[in-house]
Design an enzyme around this catalytic site. Structure first.
Site, short mmCIF file in Angstrom:
data_model
loop_
_atom_site.label_atom_id
_atom_site.label_comp_id
_atom_site.label_asym_id
_atom_site.label_seq_id
_atom_site.Cartn_x
_atom_site.Cartn_y
_atom_site.Cartn_z
N GLY A 205 -6.05 6.50 -4.10
CA GLY A 205 -7.02 7.45 -3.52
C GLY A 205 -6.85 8.82 -4.13
N ASN A 206 -7.40 9.82 -3.51
CA ASN A 206 -7.20 11.20 -3.96
C ASN A 206 -7.25 12.14 -2.76
OD1 ASN A 206 -10.02 12.27 -3.61
ND2 ASN A 206 -10.41 10.56 -5.00
#
Ligand code: PMT
Length: 404
Positions: free
Chosen positions: A208-209
């Site tokens: 993810g980020n």
């Protein structure tokens, strides 16, 4: 500019020497054809009598939730109004509103109001500059309220500085501009992508980020405020938005975001790509939690669809597309490259080198590059709500005068 004719305005007054200016505000609003109701805190009635305001507005002025006339329905008043103006807002009132402390009719109407709220503070310069006041202001902006900036000059204490209540004409033009702006995107449909994407590795882990979704949600708010119908495709974010003009589509992966965005864009006038989309995803997704075994582990990644580029390819002549670029070096060069490659009409550049910009902050610092010219528009660090307004202002030239 649209007039204020027929607009229902609640004027809410708290106790400051500047109360006298509100008589002019009420008079100007009535002259413009607005329907005005005034409420006052008990403290404010010591500066100017409610009789002044009831005479000007031609309606009774209420000061208490429960008065001799009975129960003053604050919920009804909050729902009736097209706009609420809290002015002068003292330091104490700001503190109460920021923390939801409901000890006056003014606070009860504020908490019940569904309409936009304009707050015009007034206090002495040191009170205004105090971090507690400034934090309360930021909280109130974060709740979607509009702050009418304080004026500078001579204060009641005799000191000079910032803290004066804005002049009546300034408060009035804030309202006029607001109602004019509210029409700017009426009839337009907008697709916004926002937040991160999560690409699963197994049922427990993902790639993810750090995107929170704040920037995209601020844009959704700003578009809705201008009257647009908004379709917000939102990756996994703890935030949400509740607005009658905003429909939210919750997704998790880039693949899901791609599917929703493609389905929606053909029917939209504008796309704004604020999401931080994972460029790659694991080729295989384990169906059970992967166990720790060897010292190293390899995950093969495959490319995700580029949502923005796909929309850019499908863009029809009447449609517009705004992209984002999050960069760490050679910012403008990289952003210009993305603008051209993805067929954007404009790109909003934010750099991780700027303090307070990018992921998770309530603020952002942007530069907008347009396809039509080579002149970068550089903006100061601002709240994401204000940044969203700056971004939408570029669309004013794309659909000029349609609302008039
Ligand atoms: O959510 P916040 O915490 O408020 O943070 C806001 C933000 C930093 C995420 C936002 O301001 C921002 O910069 N979003 C874009 C981040 C990004 O992924 O930029 P990029 O340079 O990698 O992508 C360029 C453009 O292509 C972007 O419009 C992106 O949405 C789009 N894209 C990228 C890859 C992909 N597979 N599909 C896409 O649509």
């Amino acid at each position: 500019m649209l007039s204020l004719s027929g607009k229902r305005i609640v004027i809410a007054i708290s106790g400051s020497i500047a109360v006298y200016k509100m008589a002019f505000v009420v008079r100007l609003l009535i002259k413009k054809g607005a329907d005005v109701r005034v409420i006052m805190t008990p403290a404010s009635t010591r500066f100017v009598s409610p009789l002044t305001f009831s005479t000007l507005s031609k309606y009774p002025v209420f000061t208490e939730v429960i008065s001799e006339e009975g129960w003053n329905n604050h919920v009804e008043m909050g729902l009736w109004a097209d706009a609420m103006v809290i002015a002068p807002a003292t330091a104490k009132t700001l503190g109460h509103l920021a923390h939801g402390i409901c000890d006056t009719l003014l606070a009860a109407v504020y908490l019940s109001a569904k309409c936009p709220v304009f707050i015009a503070p007034a206090m002495d310069l040191d009170m205004w500059a105090h971090p507690a006041t400034q934090r309360n202001i930021q909280k109130l902006i974060g709740y979607g309220n509009y702050i009418v900036p304080v004026g500078e000059g001579e204060l009641a204490s005799g000191l000079h500085g910032a803290g004066r209540l804005a002049e009546p004409e300034t408060i009035l033009s804030f309202l006029e501009d607001f109602f004019a702006v509210r029409q700017l995107m009426k009839g337009k449909k907008v697709l916004i992508t926002a937040g991160p994407t999560y690409e699963p590795i197994d049922p427990v882990r993902f790639i993810g980020n750090r995107s929170s979704g704040k920037m995209g949600i601020a844009l959704a708010h700003a578009c809705a405020k201008r009257g647009a119908e908004v379709h917000l495709v939102l990756g996994p974010s703890s935030l949400t938005i509740d607005h009658p003009l905003v429909q939210v589509y919750r997704v998790e992966t880039a693949g899901q975001m791609h599917k929703e965005a493609l389905a929606l864009y053909s029917d939209c006038d504008l796309g704004i790509m604020a999401a931080a989309v994972a460029d790659y995803r694991p080729r295989e997704v384990a169906d059970k939690k992967m166990k720790k075994s060897s010292d190293q582990m390899e995950i093969t990644l495959v490319k995700n669809p580029d949502i923005a580029a796909d929309l850019g390819r499908r863009k029809m002549p009447h449609q517009r597309l705004i992209g984002f670029a999050l960069e760490t070096d050679q910012e403008q060069q990289h952003a210009r490259g993305k603008l051209e490659k993805k067929n954007f009409d404009a790109i909003v550049l934010n750099s991780l080198r700027d303090k307070g910009a990018g992921f998770q902050y309530d603020t952002n610092k942007i530069t907008i590059l347009l396809a039509q010219d080579n002149k970068p528009r550089v903006f100061e660090l601002k709240s994401k709500a204000e940044v969203a307004e700056d971004i939408l202002d570029i669309t004013n030239d794309w659909w000029p005068n349609e609302s008039e």
